[in-house]
Design a protein around this motif. Structure first.
Motif, short mmCIF file in Angstrom:
data_model
loop_
_atom_site.label_atom_id
_atom_site.label_comp_id
_atom_site.label_asym_id
_atom_site.label_seq_id
_atom_site.Cartn_x
_atom_site.Cartn_y
_atom_site.Cartn_z
N THR A 63 -15.20 44.91 -25.89
CA THR A 63 -13.97 44.14 -25.71
C THR A 63 -14.11 43.29 -24.45
O THR A 63 -14.99 43.54 -23.61
CB THR A 63 -12.76 45.09 -25.56
N PRO A 64 -13.27 42.27 -24.28
CA PRO A 64 -13.38 41.45 -23.07
C PRO A 64 -13.29 42.27 -21.77
O PRO A 64 -14.11 42.06 -20.87
CB PRO A 64 -12.20 40.48 -23.20
N VAL A 65 -12.37 43.21 -21.68
CA VAL A 65 -12.27 44.02 -20.45
C VAL A 65 -13.44 44.99 -20.36
O VAL A 65 -13.96 45.26 -19.27
CB VAL A 65 -10.91 44.74 -20.36
N GLY A 66 -13.93 45.50 -21.48
CA GLY A 66 -15.11 46.35 -21.48
C GLY A 66 -16.33 45.63 -20.93
O GLY A 66 -17.07 46.16 -20.10
N ARG A 67 -16.53 44.39 -21.39
CA ARG A 67 -17.65 43.58 -20.88
C ARG A 67 -17.46 43.24 -19.40
O ARG A 67 -18.41 43.25 -18.62
CB ARG A 67 -17.82 42.32 -21.71
N TYR A 68 -16.21 42.97 -19.02
CA TYR A 68 -15.90 42.69 -17.61
C TYR A 68 -16.29 43.89 -16.74
O TYR A 68 -16.94 43.72 -15.70
CB TYR A 68 -14.40 42.38 -17.46
N LEU A 69 -15.90 45.09 -17.16
CA LEU A 69 -16.24 46.29 -16.38
C LEU A 69 -17.75 46.49 -16.28
O LEU A 69 -18.25 46.89 -15.23
CB LEU A 69 -15.59 47.52 -17.00
N THR A 70 -18.47 46.20 -17.37
CA THR A 70 -19.93 46.33 -17.35
C THR A 70 -20.54 45.36 -16.34
O THR A 70 -21.44 45.72 -15.59
CB THR A 70 -20.50 46.08 -18.75
N ARG A 71 -20.05 44.12 -16.33
CA ARG A 71 -20.59 43.10 -15.43
C ARG A 71 -20.16 43.27 -13.98
O ARG A 71 -20.96 43.10 -13.07
CB ARG A 71 -20.17 41.69 -15.89
N ARG A 72 -18.88 43.59 -13.76
CA ARG A 72 -18.34 43.53 -12.41
C ARG A 72 -17.79 44.85 -11.87
O ARG A 72 -17.48 44.95 -10.70
CB ARG A 72 -17.22 42.49 -12.36
N GLY A 73 -17.58 45.81 -12.76
CA GLY A 73 -17.00 47.08 -12.32
C GLY A 73 -15.48 46.98 -12.23
O GLY A 73 -14.89 45.93 -12.47
N PRO A 74 -14.83 48.09 -11.89
CA PRO A 74 -13.38 48.09 -11.82
C PRO A 74 -12.86 47.26 -10.66
O PRO A 74 -13.55 47.09 -9.65
CB PRO A 74 -13.03 49.57 -11.63
N GLY A 75 -11.65 46.73 -10.83
CA GLY A 75 -11.03 45.95 -9.76
C GLY A 75 -10.24 44.78 -10.30
O GLY A 75 -9.89 44.74 -11.48
#
Length: 115
Positions: A63-75
């Motif tokens: 998902t978009p947020v899943g990919r975001y977390l993979t790339r950048r981590g939480p925050g």
């Protein structure tokens, strides 16, 4: 054009753990929680002053947020601003050359975003 910050979106991997911190440790009131399947998130909206913090946990890694977390981590994921006229704001942003992620305003827990 911008009148206030409406909410700050925070990407989290575990929404229940994040809620324990934001709601229980920081004392923010939970005002809404929902699963938004078309956006692939479990979302929770908490009050803080006149604005909100929106917690976003992915429903899966693709998902978009899943990919975001993979790339950048939480925050910090996004900042949403209040505007008096969303159509005029989107038109102005288009005219300024910004790429819109959503061409039409969204309803629900999240609204139109700009890249």
């Amino acid at each position: 054009m911008l009148s206030a910050i409406d909410h700050v979106g925070v990407a989290v991997s575990d929404i229940d753990a994040a809620l324990a911190f934001y709601r229980d440790a920081l004392g923010m009131a939970l005002v809404h929680r929902e699963t938004v399947s078309d956006q692939g998130v479990d979302a929770a909206l908490l009050d803080v002053g006149d604005g909100h913090v929106e917690l976003l946990a992915p429903l899966g890694p693709e998902t978009p947020v899943g990919r975001y977390l993979t790339r950048r981590g939480p925050g910090l994921h996004h900042v949403a601003y209040r505007v008096g006229d969303i159509e005029a704001a989107l038109s102005s942003l288009r005219g300024a050359g910004l790429r819109l992620i959503d061409e039409q305003p969204r309803t629900g827990i999240r609204n139109s975003r700009v890249a």
